[in-house]
Scaffold this motif. Structure first.
Motif, mmCIF file in Angstrom:
data_model
loop_
_atom_site.group_PDB
_atom_site.id
_atom_site.type_symbol
_atom_site.label_atom_id
_atom_site.label_comp_id
_atom_site.label_asym_id
_atom_site.label_seq_id
_atom_site.Cartn_x
_atom_site.Cartn_y
_atom_site.Cartn_z
ATOM 1 N N LEU A 100 53.836 25.129 20.320
ATOM 2 C CA LEU A 100 53.228 23.913 19.768
ATOM 3 C C LEU A 100 52.576 23.105 20.878
ATOM 4 O O LEU A 100 53.133 22.975 21.976
ATOM 5 N N LEU A 101 51.401 22.572 20.606
ATOM 6 C CA LEU A 101 50.679 21.752 21.570
ATOM 7 C C LEU A 101 50.342 20.411 20.919
ATOM 8 O O LEU A 101 49.983 20.353 19.744
ATOM 9 N N ALA A 102 50.477 19.337 21.698
ATOM 10 C CA ALA A 102 50.175 18.003 21.176
ATOM 11 C C ALA A 102 49.658 17.135 22.305
ATOM 12 O O ALA A 102 50.100 17.265 23.454
ATOM 13 N N ARG A 103 48.711 16.268 22.000
ATOM 14 C CA ARG A 103 48.190 15.359 23.016
ATOM 15 C C ARG A 103 49.162 14.216 23.292
ATOM 16 O O ARG A 103 49.246 13.729 24.412
ATOM 17 N N ARG A 104 49.847 13.765 22.255
ATOM 18 C CA ARG A 104 50.847 12.700 22.381
ATOM 19 C C ARG A 104 51.994 13.010 21.431
ATOM 20 O O ARG A 104 51.805 13.687 20.412
ATOM 21 N N ILE A 105 53.188 12.489 21.777
ATOM 22 C CA ILE A 105 54.336 12.634 20.887
ATOM 23 C C ILE A 105 55.128 11.323 20.877
ATOM 24 O O ILE A 105 55.080 10.554 21.847
ATOM 25 N N PRO A 106 55.865 11.037 19.787
ATOM 26 C CA PRO A 106 56.816 9.925 19.805
ATOM 27 C C PRO A 106 58.061 10.381 20.565
ATOM 28 O O PRO A 106 58.971 10.995 19.993
#
Length: 368
Positions: free
Chosen positions: A259-265
């Motif tokens: 999984l790739l994400a630019r931002r996360i909580p």
């Protein structure tokens, strides 16, 4: 009471004070912020007094690749001292307009200490990271003397007689605990209140049932972190028994299995994680340990190396060489991190007992 919070335009330094400001406001106190604009207004809610222009002090302007004394020299000569000089007029104007009872000063916003002392106001230090508490330059007397000389110059220019501007004689709030920071004895009394986590942790429901491994290098290391993040994707792609999540601010990485994400909580995600791989930023380290999650720490610069050592000493994780770690090294570190969960849990317990924002607010009230 009225509290003026003086901070640099740096998200990591502002973060713990946001929670403290919220508690102070809930108790009926007036709170205002003071720092370089327009950056500060993007980081906080509430009344803001401008103290200089934030543009010359944007984190991305720092030359990449600085290490060792070169990094320290840049930090003091090109950032901390110029920032203090630039902020003093605005802080003085804020004190005159807001008439605070107490000034709360981040360690990297020394203008707050200068103005508070000049006006005879009680002031508290906000130590957003534990790095300075144990006197890291004690074994380097020539460098320590050089830093002292720079501070003396600041005091002379602004008509103040003070010792170390990073440590208030009234109160030092450390957003950590001795369980993590260690038993080093600071030169001044310190109130260890533990970390202050974001009030709104957000939600995240991406877990697929496998142990979750999160890789993040914070908000200001996008350029420096490209190689390490790519190696982390390769490492996790070779670990089908875990679910990998890599935070890629650039959005350039590609993977079919990770999984790739630019931002996360972060708080919400870390609550579901089994291992966190990070750069050793204080907020990231504390948010992971507050969830009892063991760490793999690959420090990039500044205080991150000391924080990585604190994690290792507390048996809460392992350390990697950021500039040399390959996919195999990262995979091996992740596989070994589970044995440090007990150490991470001990840190979590110390955080819960410390009191956080409520305890910090109570300590600040005692200065009135």
């Amino acid at each position: 009471m009225r509290f003026l919070l003086v901070v640099p335009p740096l998200a990591g330094h502002v973060a713990p004070l946001r929670g403290v400001a919220s508690v102070l406001s809930s108790r009926g106190h007036e709170v205002a912020w003071c720092g370089p604009e327009p950056a500060l207004s993007t980081l906080v809610d509430g009344r803001v007094f401008a103290a200089g222009d934030s543009a010359p002090f944007a984190p991305e302007l720092r030359p990449p690749g600085l290490r060792g004394f070169a990094a320290l020299k840049y930090l003091w000569e090109s950032y901390l001292v110029p920032l203090a000089d630039a902020m003093v007029p605005g802080v003085a104007a804020a004190v005159a307009a807001f008439a605070p009872d107490v000034v709360v000063v981040d360690q990297q916003a020394m203008a707050g200490a200068l103005v508070a002392a000049r006006c005879g106001l009680p002031w508290a230090t906000s130590a957003s990271t534990s790095t300075e508490l144990a006197g890291p330059l004690a074994a380097l007397p020539k460098i320590a003397s050089w830093v002292g000389g720079l501070q003396a110059g600041l005091c002379a220019r602004h008509g103040v007689l003070l010792g170390d501007l990073r440590f208030s004689p009234h109160l030092v709030l450390a957003f950590t605990t001795r369980a993590l920071a260690g038993d080093g004895r600071p030169a001044v009394p310190v109130s260890y209140v533990g970390p202050v986590l974001p009030a709104g942790p957000g939600e995240w429901s991406g877990v697929d049932g496998r142990p979750l491994v999160v890789v993040t290098l914070g908000t200001s290391n996008a350029a420096a972190g490209v190689r390490f993040l790519a190696e982390s994707v390769d490492a996790l792609a070779g670990m089908p028994s875990v679910q990998g999540l890599v935070v890629d601010p650039t959005g350039e990485l590609v993977s079919e299995s990770v999984l790739l994400a630019r931002r996360i909580p972060q708080v919400a995600v870390f609550a579901r994680a089994s291992v966190v791989v990070c750069h050793g930023g204080h907020n990231t380290v504390c948010e992971a340990l507050a969830a009892g999650v063991p760490l793999v720490v690959a420090p990039i610069r500044d205080d991150q190396s000391m924080l990585a050592q604190q994690v290792v000493t507390a048996s809460a994780g392992v350390r990697l060489r950021f500039d040399r770690a390959k996919a195999g090294d990262i995979r091996e570190a992740i596989e070994s991190a589970g044995q440090y969960r007990a150490g991470a849990e001990k840190i979590r317990e110390s955080f819960e007992a410390a009191g956080g924002a409520e305890e910090a607010a109570t300590r600040l009230e005692s200065l009135g």
